[in-house]
Design a protein around this motif. Structure first.
Motif, PDB file in Angstrom:
ATOM      1  N   ALA B  42     -55.338 -33.701  75.499  1.00 10.74           N
ATOM      2  CA  ALA B  42     -56.492 -32.910  75.069  1.00 10.74           C
ATOM      3  C   ALA B  42     -57.635 -33.877  74.840  1.00 10.74           C
ATOM      4  N   CYS B  43     -58.846 -33.376  74.991  1.00  4.39           N
ATOM      5  CA  CYS B  43     -60.007 -34.252  74.823  1.00  4.39           C
ATOM      6  C   CYS B  43     -60.188 -34.603  73.343  1.00  4.39           C
ATOM      7  N   VAL B  44     -60.491 -35.870  73.079  1.00  4.61           N
ATOM      8  CA  VAL B  44     -60.714 -36.275  71.686  1.00  4.61           C
ATOM      9  C   VAL B  44     -62.141 -36.777  71.476  1.00  4.61           C
ATOM     10  N   LEU B  45     -63.104 -36.034  72.012  1.00  5.27           N
ATOM     11  CA  LEU B  45     -64.483 -36.456  71.803  1.00  5.27           C
ATOM     12  C   LEU B  45     -65.323 -35.427  71.047  1.00  5.27           C
ATOM     13  N   CYS B  46     -64.670 -34.376  70.577  1.00 10.29           N
ATOM     14  CA  CYS B  46     -65.286 -33.516  69.559  1.00 10.29           C
ATOM     15  C   CYS B  46     -64.217 -32.567  69.053  1.00 10.29           C
ATOM     16  N   SER B  47     -64.552 -31.770  68.055  1.00  7.49           N
ATOM     17  CA  SER B  47     -63.509 -30.968  67.410  1.00  7.49           C
ATOM     18  C   SER B  47     -63.233 -29.642  68.110  1.00  7.49           C
ATOM     19  N   ALA B  48     -63.870 -29.404  69.287  1.00  6.17           N
ATOM     20  CA  ALA B  48     -63.517 -28.212  70.064  1.00  6.17           C
ATOM     21  C   ALA B  48     -62.067 -28.327  70.519  1.00  6.17           C
ATOM     22  N   GLY B  49     -61.688 -29.527  70.975  1.00  3.05           N
ATOM     23  CA  GLY B  49     -60.294 -29.777  71.321  1.00  3.05           C
ATOM     24  C   GLY B  49     -59.877 -29.148  72.641  1.00  3.05           C
ATOM     25  N   CYS B  50     -60.567 -29.485  73.727  1.00  2.96           N
ATOM     26  CA  CYS B  50     -60.266 -28.899  75.025  1.00  2.96           C
ATOM     27  C   CYS B  50     -58.993 -29.499  75.629  1.00  2.96           C
ATOM     28  N   GLY B  51     -58.154 -28.636  76.176  1.00  3.82           N
ATOM     29  CA  GLY B  51     -56.962 -29.113  76.863  1.00  3.82           C
ATOM     30  C   GLY B  51     -57.343 -29.737  78.193  1.00  3.82           C
ATOM     31  N   LEU B  77     -64.624 -28.442  80.860  1.00  3.78           N
ATOM     32  CA  LEU B  77     -64.878 -29.673  80.114  1.00  3.78           C
ATOM     33  C   LEU B  77     -66.379 -29.926  80.100  1.00  3.78           C
ATOM     34  N   GLY B  78     -66.842 -30.567  79.040  1.00  3.83           N
ATOM     35  CA  GLY B  78     -68.261 -30.910  78.940  1.00  3.83           C
ATOM     36  C   GLY B  78     -68.495 -32.346  79.392  1.00  3.83           C
ATOM     37  N   PRO B  79     -69.749 -32.805  79.300  1.00  2.96           N
ATOM     38  CA  PRO B  79     -70.067 -34.150  79.790  1.00  2.96           C
ATOM     39  C   PRO B  79     -69.268 -35.270  79.122  1.00  2.96           C
ATOM     40  N   LYS B  80     -69.046 -35.179  77.811  1.00  5.98           N
ATOM     41  CA  LYS B  80     -68.288 -36.250  77.158  1.00  5.98           C
ATOM     42  C   LYS B  80     -66.847 -36.257  77.638  1.00  5.98           C
ATOM     43  N   GLY B  81     -66.274 -35.068  77.758  1.00  2.00           N
ATOM     44  CA  GLY B  81     -64.885 -34.982  78.209  1.00  2.00           C
ATOM     45  C   GLY B  81     -64.717 -35.489  79.629  1.00  2.00           C
ATOM     46  N   LEU B  82     -65.676 -35.167  80.489  1.00  2.00           N
ATOM     47  CA  LEU B  82     -65.555 -35.548  81.903  1.00  2.00           C
ATOM     48  C   LEU B  82     -65.814 -37.037  82.127  1.00  2.00           C
ATOM     49  N   HIS B 210     -70.738 -28.836  70.673  1.00  6.40           N
ATOM     50  CA  HIS B 210     -69.469 -28.289  71.155  1.00  6.40           C
ATOM     51  C   HIS B 210     -69.762 -27.535  72.449  1.00  6.40           C
ATOM     52  N   THR B 211     -69.998 -28.325  73.482  1.00  5.60           N
ATOM     53  CA  THR B 211     -70.547 -27.754  74.712  1.00  5.60           C
ATOM     54  C   THR B 211     -69.639 -26.670  75.305  1.00  5.60           C
ATOM     55  N   VAL B 212     -68.332 -26.841  75.170  1.00 10.01           N
ATOM     56  CA  VAL B 212     -67.429 -25.859  75.785  1.00 10.01           C
ATOM     57  C   VAL B 212     -67.422 -24.552  74.991  1.00 10.01           C
ATOM     58  N   LEU B 213     -67.538 -24.653  73.667  1.00  9.03           N
ATOM     59  CA  LEU B 213     -67.657 -23.408  72.884  1.00  9.03           C
ATOM     60  C   LEU B 213     -68.952 -22.686  73.250  1.00  9.03           C
TER      61      LEU B 213
HETATM   62  S1  SF4 Z   1     -66.395 -29.730  74.164  1.00  4.62           S
HETATM   63 FE1  SF4 Z   1     -66.579 -31.608  75.413  1.00  4.62          FE
HETATM   64  S2  SF4 Z   1     -66.280 -33.316  73.972  1.00  4.62           S
HETATM   65 FE2  SF4 Z   1     -65.579 -31.437  72.980  1.00  4.62          FE
HETATM   66  S3  SF4 Z   1     -63.393 -31.411  73.370  1.00  4.62           S
HETATM   67 FE3  SF4 Z   1     -64.354 -30.184  74.966  1.00  4.62          FE
HETATM   68  S4  SF4 Z   1     -64.720 -31.605  76.654  1.00  4.62           S
HETATM   69 FE4  SF4 Z   1     -64.287 -32.833  74.835  1.00  4.62          FE
END
Ligand code: SF4
Lengths: 152, 792
Positions: B42-51, B77-82, B210-213
């Protein structure tokens, strides 16, 4: 009637409290929470003073009962640092507790006089004093182990 | 290189409109080479927590793709996750332990480094007890690591000095949940966004943070029955631009605005008296306090026009579903806990809680902040236990097989700001920092640098990179990070994800779990019967131990396992025999964890932070009802004056995380937001003779920085600086926003106030460095395109 003397006593003690809280705030300004909260609590005592004032007009004091003695024994160190902080918080607690019992005593008299306004005022102001005491206790408990065991 | 979309240019990507159905899938992927296999994480770059899945080729990370089965992101996924994963491959990872000898950091073996730490620990304990030792951890590690650290601190050393940088980002979230509901734990689920008619963001620039939210909300806005949006934020952020009603209060006036909303709801009788009577206590007091906040007074104090406040209140008062989200604009400002609680109150007095479409997200800043709170690696006790409750201490003592008095429970655990204060006065002699960077993220950096380098403070830094903090360390331990170790993370809506190890850590770097266990073994921490205190060696064993710790508590993990977490979506706690598939909503029956024997906290005075005693609590034991609590307004502690006439507020940008230790190592993210800047209004720009792109000196009573100016889209009198930028990659000028901020904090949550400080500005001397000018120009172009998306 000596009710006025107790009103005067608590009035003077609240004045001492304003001074004391502000003094502790300044002296221990390096502890940010002490600095902020003591100023806030001083403002509560300040508000209490203006609330008591009209009651003192109604029930004037006979001269010579004051809280001066209290001030002389307390806050007698000029040191800074954690031990001095603990001592100062302890002294503030004594002062606030003194005020707390004043409210209980005055409310008894207000009951006897069926003075509802004074009674309600005592209840309200005692609540404020209790909140001051609660904070002092919380902060003392936080500081005590570190200060007494590790020092500095 | 292959990517399904350019998330730098188009942050949120294509729309998949929907309403009241499962959020449609959209799989975002970015790889530098075609992977041989995919490893679940899971992504660990914000608290949305995307799988997501990590792509691996020849033992190297080569990219990520979103997991379409995951309930949180359905593949997005958002820019940080990607982009952020690239940091793992960075050439400048720490790969060997370092020890400071004669003032220089020199390579050492693990044995040397760990033995030195152990010798130092024992020497301090001998002289001063373990009260001389403190831990400052992160919102970035895994659950298993925090729990292990928590047990070491609480039952091994027995020190109360243990906190995380979650204090800076999420402490108020936990505090507000405890105040209202008796325990930490988010009531709602992200799936509430699928049906909510009204969504309110308070001090939360969700589009950026929280770009994905936000994609989920944009998809709702594009679908049938779009929700109405209320945004409370002093800046005209991108989130605010989409708002049906945007309230822009002056800094530090959240309480007047929220009290005003409650005032209107009560006055117009838009409340649920049945719910209030059956499930809450304290309504009369709440009513009395907000009675004074009629819209006209709110306008005078906060600048929010009466009619807008009214409009927002009508939306809140007439909807039958509502999602509210809260973040740093509340948590890092005056009266933080009290303000966050007002949002809970809105839901409670309207009965909008505990069912689909009704969620409160007291957001977290960091990805695994929730775990720091659950496991007791911050100032809490593991499993949301109550440090004031003797029986809870006994439970932990039984679980760990130690004497109850080993566990420091005589006063609240020491919060981070106080830990730093003890380090400053010399009372704490050893500070162990893991996966965080206080030299950039804490307030008042000049003070931080001084205390971290203080003679007599033994500073241990456990990190993957040579951060600004690591540069000051006495010992550096190179840590493996996400992707190089296995462990679980829990996001804001209580979804637990497993992150499997995808690749080996570089050089001699070791996982934080291994490092903590190694320390425990070398310190020879034992239980009552002489067996090792830490009875686990692997992440999975640690997880199993943790499960036992949560049994019967609100965050019950006993129904989960590594096997169950692997393969599908994340699972929301509580997950146990009763709820084997997890639980989307808490408090469905209106029963809250406030009973005296069960609650996590006995409560605090919201103005002073004074702790209520167990006896006082028992007298008012609400036995399952929620608390309604309110306070009156207090002025911020520092307000603009003649010398420092402007307000400073700080925040984040969409492309970066924390102090950029990871995101700063992605070329694309760096190019997208290469440098700090100061945003100011056109009026102030004219007043101070500043043009777009000019270098500006900003000073507060605590320090000064120099930043290029960005003019527009902010209220006059306020300036904004993003806080991510420190010195590891550019120390040519003073630029960290926290040089300016205040050392002070919320009385209940102890979260520092980053959202206001009094400052002055003036044009700095012109720069003639061509390269700097070119970089600046580039940055300006990028930010002119994107700056509306930045912030709180
Ligand atoms: S919103 Fe972006 S930074 Fe946050 S968990 Fe999802 S991909 Fe990662």
């Amino acid at each position: 009637m000596l009710l006025g003397n107790y009103l005067q006593l608590v009035y003077d003690a609240e004045k001492e409290a304003v001074k004391a809280f502000n003094r502790v705030a300044d002296k221990h300004g390096d502890e940010p929470d002490v600095y902020q909260t003591c100023q806030l609590l001083a403002s509560w005592s300040e508000a209490h003073i203006s609330d008591i004032q009209p009651e003192l007009q109604l029930y004037p004091a006979k001269p010579d009962t004051t809280a001066e003695k209290l001030e002389r024994v307390m806050f007698d160190n000029n040191e800074k640092g954690s031990f001095a902080l603990l001592r100062d918080l302890h002294d503030l607690w004594l002062l606030a507790t003194e005020i707390d019992i004043c409210w209980t005593i005055i409310r008894q008299a207000a009951d006897g006089l069926r003075d509802k306004e004074l009674k309600d005022l005592c209840t309200k102001l005692q609540k404020g004093t209790e909140r001051q005491i609660a904070w002092l206790q919380t902060r003392v408990k936080q500081a005590a182990p570190q200060t007494l065991i590790v020092g500095v | 290189m292959k990517q399904t979309r350019d998330s730098i240019a188009d942050i949120w990507g294509e729309r998949t409109p929907y309403f009241d159905e499962q959020w449609p899938e959209r799989v975002d992927e970015r790889v530098t080479e075609e992977p041989d296999n995919w490893i679940q994480a899971a992504c660990v770059l914000c608290s949305a927590g995307c799988g997501l899945d990590i792509g691996v080729k020849d033992g190297k990370m080569v990219g990520v793709r979103g997991r379409s089965v995951d309930a949180v992101n359905r593949g997005r996924l958002g820019p940080k996750g990607l982009h952020g994963w690239i940091a793992n491959n960075s050439k400048d990872r720490l790969t060997r332990p370092l020890i400071r000898r004669d003032g220089e950091l020199q390579e050492a073996s693990w044995d040397e480094a760990m033995n030195l730490i152990v010798a130092k620990s024992k020497e301090i304990i001998d002289k001063h007890t373990s009260l001389g030792i403190g831990f400052y951890t992160s919102g970035q590690l895994f659950l298993e690591e925090y729990y292990t650290l928590g047990v070491i601190g609480k039952a091994g050393l027995g020190t109360p000095h243990m906190d995380g940088n979650t204090r800076l980002c999420t402490a108020t979230s936990a505090a507000a949940l405890k105040v209202s509901f008796g325990s930490d734990g988010q009531p709602g689920s992200y799936s509430d966004l699928d049906t909510a008619n009204v969504i309110m963001h308070v001090g939360h620039n969700i589009a950026s943070q929280h770009t994905v939210l936000w994609m989920r909300i944009l998809d709702r806005l594009a679908g049938p029955n779009p929700p109405k949006l209320i945004v409370i934020d002093p800046r005209k952020t991108y989130t605010a631009e989409k708002a049906t009603v945007h309230l822009a209060p002056k800094l530090g006036t959240n309480i007047p605005v929220l009290n005003g909303l409650l005032h209107i709801l009560i006055k117009e009788n838009l409340i649920n008296p049945g719910y209030i009577a059956a499930h809450t206590v304290g309504f009369e007091e709440l009513k009395n306090i907000v009675a004074a906040w009629h819209p006209q007074r709110v306008e005078e104090v906060s600048g929010v026009p009466e009619h807008l406040l009214y409009e927002a209140a009508m939306l809140l008062g007439k909807t039958n579903t509502l999602v509210s989200t809260v973040l740093q604009g509340v948590y890092q400002s005056m009266q933080a806990t009290a303000s966050a609680v007002q949002v809970n109150n809105i839901h409670l007095i309207r009965g909008l809680i505990g069912r689909p479409g009704c969620g409160i997200y007291q957001m977290n800043g960091q990805p695994t902040a929730q775990n720091t709170r659950e496991t007791g690696a911050d100032g809490d006790l593991p499993g949301f236990r109550n440090w004031g409750n003797k029986e809870h201490i006994n439970e932990l003592a039984r679980l760990w097989n130690v004497e109850p008095d080993t566990i420091p429970h005589w006063s609240p655990p020491t919060h981070a700001m106080q830990i730093m204060r003890f380090a400053e006065t010399g009372s704490i002699k050893m500070l162990w920092v893991s996966a965080t960077n206080p030299a950039v993220s804490m307030p008042e950096l000049a003070r931080m640098r001084k205390l971290l380098t203080r003679d007599g403070l033994f500073l241990i830094v456990q990190d993957a990179f040579m951060t600004e903090t690591a540069q000051m360390a006495d010992v550096i331990l190179p840590a493996a990070i996400w992707g190089e170790k296995t462990g679980c993370t829990t996001n804001v809506d209580r979804t637990v994800h497993i992150c499997h190890k995808a690749v080996e850590p570089p050089g001699e770097a070791r996982s934080d779990l291994d490092i903590f266990i190694d320390y425990a073994r070398r310190m020879d921490f034992k239980d009552k019967d002489g067996a090792p205190l830490i009875k686990w060696n692997t992440p999975e064993e640690a997880f199993e131990a943790w499960k036992e710790c949560t049994r019967g508590r609100p965050c019950d993990y006993t129904g989960m396992s590594y096997a169950k977490l692997t393969g599908g979506s994340g699972i929301q706690w509580p997950c146990n025999e009763k709820y084997p598939d997890g639980t989307p909503h808490l408090y469905t029956n209106g029963v809250f964890p406030t009973a005296a024997d069960y609650c996590e906290s006995y409560g605090h005075d919201l103005d002073t932070g004074a702790a209520q005693t167990p006896d006082e609590y028992r007298l008012i034991d609400p036995k399952g009802k929620a608390f309604l609590k309110a306070v009156d307004y207090q002025l911020p502690h520092e307000v603009p004056d003649q010398d420092y006439p402007l307000w400073l507020t700080t925040g984040r940008v969409v492309y970066h995380f924390h102090t950029r230790t990871k995101t700063g190592r992605s070329k694309e993210l760096c190019n997208a937001a290469p440098d700090a800047y100061v945003q100011l209004s056109a009026q102030d720009a004219v007043k101070y003779g500043i043009k777009d792109g000019d270098m500006v000196e900003i000073s507060s009573r605590r320090g000064s920085v120099i930043q290029p100016a960005m003019v527009g889209d902010i209220e006059p009198g306020i300036i904004f600086i993003p806080f991510h930028y420190g010195y590891w990659d550019n120390n040519s000028r003073s630029r960290a926003a926290n040089e300016l901020t205040l050392t002070e904090w919320d009385p209940v949550s102890k979260q520092p106030h980053f959202k206001y400080a009094a400052v002055r500005i003036r044009k700095a001397v012109a720069q003639d460095d061509e390269e700097a000018q070119a970089a600046l120009k580039h940055m300006e172009e990028v930010i002119t395109n994107n700056f509306k998306m930045e912030g709180a």
